[in-house]
Design a protein around this motif. Sequence first.
Motif, PDB file in Angstrom:
ATOM      1  N   THR A 141       0.788  -1.250   0.023  1.00  0.00           N
ATOM      2  CA  THR A 141       0.084   0.110   0.245  1.00  0.00           C
ATOM      3  C   THR A 141       1.004   1.108   0.352  1.00  0.00           C
ATOM      4  O   THR A 141       2.512   1.279   0.486  1.00  0.00           O
ATOM      5  CB  THR A 141      -0.703  -0.096   1.167  1.00  0.00           C
ATOM      6  N   LEU A 151      -0.613  10.522   5.722  1.00  0.00           N
ATOM      7  CA  LEU A 151      -1.129   9.498   4.873  1.00  0.00           C
ATOM      8  C   LEU A 151      -2.464   9.281   5.788  1.00  0.00           C
ATOM      9  O   LEU A 151      -3.476   8.651   5.125  1.00  0.00           O
ATOM     10  CB  LEU A 151      -0.524   8.084   4.859  1.00  0.00           C
ATOM     11  N   PRO A 168      -3.252   6.554   7.558  1.00  0.00           N
ATOM     12  CA  PRO A 168      -4.207   5.513   7.539  1.00  0.00           C
ATOM     13  C   PRO A 168      -5.141   5.157   8.404  1.00  0.00           C
ATOM     14  O   PRO A 168      -4.768   5.476   9.604  1.00  0.00           O
ATOM     15  CB  PRO A 168      -2.661   4.359   7.265  1.00  0.00           C
ATOM     16  N   HIS A 169      -5.667   3.744   8.266  1.00  0.00           N
ATOM     17  CA  HIS A 169      -6.955   3.495   9.606  1.00  0.00           C
ATOM     18  C   HIS A 169      -6.335   2.727  10.733  1.00  0.00           C
ATOM     19  O   HIS A 169      -7.104   2.141  10.857  1.00  0.00           O
ATOM     20  CB  HIS A 169      -8.047   3.089   8.934  1.00  0.00           C
ATOM     21  N   TYR A 183      -2.565  -0.510  10.614  1.00  0.00           N
ATOM     22  CA  TYR A 183      -1.132  -0.702  10.211  1.00  0.00           C
ATOM     23  C   TYR A 183      -0.334  -2.769  10.591  1.00  0.00           C
ATOM     24  O   TYR A 183      -1.936  -2.730  11.119  1.00  0.00           O
ATOM     25  CB  TYR A 183      -0.008  -0.342  10.940  1.00  0.00           C
ATOM     26  N   PRO A 186       0.834   0.288   5.891  1.00  0.00           N
ATOM     27  CA  PRO A 186      -0.671   0.919   5.823  1.00  0.00           C
ATOM     28  C   PRO A 186      -1.281   0.195   5.703  1.00  0.00           C
ATOM     29  O   PRO A 186      -1.235  -0.016   4.623  1.00  0.00           O
ATOM     30  CB  PRO A 186      -0.074   2.734   5.801  1.00  0.00           C
ATOM     31  N   ARG A 187      -2.201   0.280   6.515  1.00  0.00           N
ATOM     32  CA  ARG A 187      -3.862  -0.228   6.334  1.00  0.00           C
ATOM     33  C   ARG A 187      -5.191   0.552   5.563  1.00  0.00           C
ATOM     34  O   ARG A 187      -5.251   1.526   6.806  1.00  0.00           O
ATOM     35  CB  ARG A 187      -4.663  -1.216   6.751  1.00  0.00           C
ATOM     36  N   TRP A 188      -5.888   0.788   4.680  1.00  0.00           N
ATOM     37  CA  TRP A 188      -6.825   1.509   5.025  1.00  0.00           C
ATOM     38  C   TRP A 188      -8.577   0.929   4.819  1.00  0.00           C
ATOM     39  O   TRP A 188      -8.430  -0.302   3.958  1.00  0.00           O
ATOM     40  CB  TRP A 188      -7.248   2.400   3.633  1.00  0.00           C
ATOM     41  N   ASP A 211      -9.032  -1.820   1.874  1.00  0.00           N
ATOM     42  CA  ASP A 211      -7.943  -2.357   1.074  1.00  0.00           C
ATOM     43  C   ASP A 211      -7.835  -3.504   0.237  1.00  0.00           C
ATOM     44  O   ASP A 211      -7.244  -3.821  -0.880  1.00  0.00           O
ATOM     45  CB  ASP A 211      -6.823  -1.344   1.316  1.00  0.00           C
TER      46      ASP A 211
END
Length: 162
Positions: A57, A98, A100-101, A103, A127-129, A132
């Motif tokens: 990501t 960024l 992100p929501h 990790y 990083p995670r959303w 995703d």
Amino acid sequence: MDVLWAGWRSTYMGEVQAGTDTDACLFCELPSASDEDAYILERGETAFSVLNLYPYTSGHLMITPFRHAGMPGELTSDEQSDVWRLLTRSQAALADVLGPHGYNLGANLGRAGGAGVLGHFHLHVVPRWSGDANFMTATANARILPEPLIETWQKLRVALDA
Ligand SMILES: [Zn+2]
């Protein structure tokens, strides 16, 4: 989450994947390049943080000691402290830049563990959303990169200097 671990097996540079412990080590060679050429984010006393060239990501980075050491227990206490310090700093910078929501943190140890670069410990910070992974699945593993690496690097450098 299985999908994510598969993604982490991707190497920083494809040609390194077929290598062995005795071949030239990417993480040993990276620091000789300029920060900008290698996308190095920070150089600590004993470790450095660097963007992954093939990110899972946006903002996917790695933290690794300068010294060639494979297992966490082989790192000196200074190296362990530096890796953790760079982790907390880079995670804060990712949050700033960024947003992100969440990790994922992870390391693949040894060939059976899926390590792309053997023998040189490196901690992935991904990083995670929300959603995703579903999006990645829907696009047949296409890597969706909303932002060129150099832009991510520049923004993170500013955040780290702040
Ligand atoms: Zn190495």
